[in-house]
Motif scaffolding. Structure first.
Motif, mmCIF file in Angstrom:
data_model
loop_
_atom_site.group_PDB
_atom_site.id
_atom_site.type_symbol
_atom_site.label_atom_id
_atom_site.label_comp_id
_atom_site.label_asym_id
_atom_site.label_seq_id
_atom_site.Cartn_x
_atom_site.Cartn_y
_atom_site.Cartn_z
ATOM 1 N N LEU A 68 0.826 -1.208 0.000
ATOM 2 C CA LEU A 68 0.000 0.000 0.000
ATOM 3 C C LEU A 68 0.862 1.261 0.000
ATOM 4 N N THR A 69 1.961 1.230 0.754
ATOM 5 C CA THR A 69 2.866 2.385 0.780
ATOM 6 C C THR A 69 3.469 2.628 -0.600
ATOM 7 N N ALA A 70 3.939 1.559 -1.240
ATOM 8 C CA ALA A 70 4.538 1.688 -2.573
ATOM 9 C C ALA A 70 3.521 2.161 -3.598
ATOM 10 N N ALA A 71 2.249 1.826 -3.374
ATOM 11 C CA ALA A 71 1.184 2.252 -4.283
ATOM 12 C C ALA A 71 0.790 3.707 -4.079
ATOM 13 N N GLY A 72 1.345 4.342 -3.070
ATOM 14 C CA GLY A 72 1.028 5.751 -2.816
ATOM 15 C C GLY A 72 -0.237 5.962 -2.028
ATOM 16 N N VAL A 73 -0.742 4.904 -1.379
ATOM 17 C CA VAL A 73 -1.949 5.032 -0.564
ATOM 18 C C VAL A 73 -1.560 5.621 0.789
ATOM 19 N N GLY A 74 -2.278 6.641 1.227
ATOM 20 C CA GLY A 74 -1.915 7.280 2.487
ATOM 21 C C GLY A 74 -3.022 8.152 3.039
ATOM 22 N N VAL A 75 -2.637 9.137 3.802
ATOM 23 C CA VAL A 75 -3.576 10.024 4.492
ATOM 24 C C VAL A 75 -4.500 10.696 3.474
ATOM 25 N N GLY A 76 -5.793 10.667 3.774
ATOM 26 C CA GLY A 76 -6.785 11.276 2.897
ATOM 27 C C GLY A 76 -7.388 10.324 1.889
ATOM 28 N N ASP A 77 -6.778 9.136 1.747
ATOM 29 C CA ASP A 77 -7.281 8.144 0.799
ATOM 30 C C ASP A 77 -8.224 7.161 1.487
ATOM 31 N N GLU A 78 -9.121 6.590 0.707
ATOM 32 C CA GLU A 78 -10.001 5.522 1.185
ATOM 33 C C GLU A 78 -9.699 4.246 0.421
ATOM 34 N N VAL A 79 -9.774 3.123 1.138
ATOM 35 C CA VAL A 79 -9.552 1.807 0.542
ATOM 36 C C VAL A 79 -10.765 0.939 0.851
ATOM 37 N N ILE A 80 -11.392 0.423 -0.185
ATOM 38 C CA ILE A 80 -12.564 -0.437 -0.012
ATOM 39 C C ILE A 80 -12.093 -1.850 0.284
ATOM 40 N N VAL A 81 -12.612 -2.439 1.361
ATOM 41 C CA VAL A 81 -12.131 -3.728 1.855
ATOM 42 C C VAL A 81 -13.310 -4.484 2.476
ATOM 43 N N PRO A 82 -13.339 -5.797 2.395
ATOM 44 C CA PRO A 82 -14.429 -6.539 3.037
ATOM 45 C C PRO A 82 -14.323 -6.458 4.554
ATOM 46 N N CYS A 83 -15.469 -6.528 5.219
ATOM 47 C CA CYS A 83 -15.495 -6.396 6.676
ATOM 48 C C CYS A 83 -15.297 -7.727 7.385
ATOM 49 N N TYR A 84 -15.068 -8.788 6.628
ATOM 50 C CA TYR A 84 -14.913 -10.128 7.206
ATOM 51 C C TYR A 84 -13.563 -10.675 6.761
ATOM 52 N N SER A 85 -12.591 -10.620 7.668
ATOM 53 C CA SER A 85 -11.245 -11.086 7.340
ATOM 54 C C SER A 85 -10.401 -11.067 8.602
ATOM 55 N N PHE A 86 -9.164 -11.542 8.486
ATOM 56 C CA PHE A 86 -8.182 -11.398 9.547
ATOM 57 C C PHE A 86 -7.869 -9.919 9.728
ATOM 58 N N PHE A 87 -7.516 -9.515 10.948
ATOM 59 C CA PHE A 87 -7.368 -8.095 11.269
ATOM 60 C C PHE A 87 -6.323 -7.393 10.408
ATOM 61 N N ALA A 88 -5.309 -8.101 9.924
ATOM 62 C CA ALA A 88 -4.270 -7.462 9.114
ATOM 63 C C ALA A 88 -4.840 -6.815 7.866
ATOM 64 N N SER A 89 -5.989 -7.298 7.397
ATOM 65 C CA SER A 89 -6.598 -6.719 6.194
ATOM 66 C C SER A 89 -7.040 -5.277 6.396
ATOM 67 N N VAL A 90 -7.286 -4.896 7.637
ATOM 68 C CA VAL A 90 -7.643 -3.495 7.910
ATOM 69 C C VAL A 90 -6.502 -2.748 8.593
ATOM 70 N N SER A 91 -5.698 -3.442 9.402
ATOM 71 C CA SER A 91 -4.611 -2.740 10.104
ATOM 72 C C SER A 91 -3.601 -2.165 9.120
ATOM 73 N N CYS A 92 -3.393 -2.850 7.989
ATOM 74 C CA CYS A 92 -2.446 -2.335 6.996
ATOM 75 C C CYS A 92 -2.913 -0.997 6.427
ATOM 76 N N ILE A 93 -4.224 -0.850 6.253
ATOM 77 C CA ILE A 93 -4.792 0.412 5.744
ATOM 78 C C ILE A 93 -4.615 1.514 6.776
ATOM 79 N N LEU A 94 -4.874 1.188 8.035
ATOM 80 C CA LEU A 94 -4.712 2.167 9.104
ATOM 81 C C LEU A 94 -3.245 2.542 9.283
ATOM 82 N N HIS A 95 -2.352 1.588 9.115
ATOM 83 C CA HIS A 95 -0.919 1.848 9.264
ATOM 84 C C HIS A 95 -0.430 2.920 8.294
ATOM 85 N N VAL A 96 -0.955 2.920 7.073
ATOM 86 C CA VAL A 96 -0.476 3.902 6.087
ATOM 87 C C VAL A 96 -1.245 5.214 6.172
#
Length: 372
Positions: A68-96
């Motif tokens: 996500l970092t290499a893709a330029g995803v960061g503050v101010g961006d939104e990422v659409i993700v399913p709500c049913y998954s292991f926590f890393a699927s959302v923590s990575c978005i919050l991390h960036v």
């Protein structure tokens, strides 16, 4: 007799002597991280997946954050993700620094419902992150069509999806990139944490490789703020050995899955066995987790535990209801399919080394529970 959720002792014993000799060689060499074993493993994964670049990193979660970092995803961006998954699927978005925007899942595949994506798109949306869970991929042709129409990035959380293809494209190959996790219980697992980023984009691959190596280029000069996320030679050595029997293990898992499904279908409607959604195009099934949906899930899990059968609950709290996501404003009832799955989905033991009597014990124990 106990039935562990995962076991690989037979395979470890099979490779043990080979590993001892190879480990001695590794200890004697100067490169213990990102050396010749890692390089060879990357080339083997590129050939296996048909994806141009494979970048080894420390674990699957790091792979998501780096990607996500290499893709330029960061503050101010939104990422659409399913709500049913292991926590890393959302923590990575919050991390960036980006904002996760959740969508519900399909009842059969547990993957992102592609028909829900359009309504979640806003002017801030930068990426869609499908997650491939349990035994099959999300509906990538449909997801890619939406992404292309709205000029959005696709970055796949394909951590569980080694060996999964749709229309001849391996998981991680439909958009900018994807990831693999080699956590020990995965279909291809290390003896510790390890992960990988997959991409056909050379520029993106170069950025990921730099980010995983402290932001440094090949000459060792720091070009960006990065992460210390590299693969040990030891893990690559183990993974290369285990990769040599991957297809055999996938076939064994498939046979075990088929037996459980045939045997447990008699318990319908109390037990719902996995459904593979072929969607009308070329796709395959790889049985990483054998997930059933059952009445009285927690009581059944306790009943199985008393019989020595280990299970896993997937996922007891959907991502949108996790405390760390409270600030996003989601409420119970927002995603009914995922919320229902979180109350009744149960993972049964599934690995290549399962014995027939263990499969029979699982089936008999579940049958006995619903007779009581």
């Amino acid at each position: 007799m106990a039935v562990p959720f995962y076991e690989n002792q037979q395979e470890i014993m099979f490779f043990q002597q080979q590993w001892k000799a190879q480990l001695k060689e590794i200890i004697q060499q100067t490169e213990l991280i990102n050396g010749s074993q890692v390089d060879s493993f990357e080339r083997e994964m590129e050939q296996f997946t048909g994806i141009k670049n494979a970048i080894a990193v420390g674990n699957g979660t790091d792979a998501l954050i780096i990607g996500l970092t290499a893709a330029g995803v960061g503050v101010g961006d939104e990422v659409i993700v399913p709500c049913y998954s292991f926590f890393a699927s959302v923590s990575c978005i919050l991390h960036v620094g980006a904002t996760p925007v959740f969508v519900d899942i399909e009842a059969e595949s547990y993957a992102m419902n592609s028909t829900s994506i359009e309504a979640a798109i806003t002017p801030k949306t930068k990426a869609i992150m499908p997650v491939h869970l349990f035994c099959q991929m999300a509906d990538m042709p449909s997801i890619r069509e939406v992404a292309e129409r709205h000029q959005l990035l696709i970055f796949e959380d394909s951590a569980e999806a080694i060996g999964m293809y749709q229309n001849g494209v391996h998981a991680g190959g439909f958009g900018l990139g994807g990831v693999l996790s080699f956590f020990p219980t995965k279909t291809l697992g290390a003896l510790g944490d390890a992960g990988m980023i997959l991409t056909n984009n050379d520029k993106f691959a170069k950025a990921c490789r730099q980010l995983g190596n402290l932001g440094r280029d090949e000459s060792g000069i720091a070009q960006r703020i990065g992460f210390n996320s590299r693969m040990d030679e030891w893990h690559a050595m183990v993974l290369r050995s285990r990769f040599s029997v991957l297809e055999e293990n996938i076939q064994a898992r498939s046979a075990n899955s088929d037996y459980l499904t045939t045997s447990l279908n008699a318990q319908a409607p109390m037990v719902k066995t996995p459904i593979f959604n072929s969607r009308g195009y070329d796709a395959n099934r790889v049985d990483y987790v054998y997930l059933i949906e059952v009445d009285n899930r927690d009581a059944l899990a306790q009943h199985l535990a008393l019989a020595g059968i280990t299970t896993e609950t997937y996922y007891p709290i959907p991502l949108h209801m996790q405390p760390i996501c409270r600030h996003l404003g989601y409420r119970q009832g927002d995603f009914p399919v995922a919320e229902k799955a979180s109350t009744c989905a149960l993972g049964l033991p599934m690995h290549a080394e399962m014995q027939q009597h263990q499969l029979d014990d699982i089936v008999q124990c579940i049958q006995n529970f619903y007779k009581e």
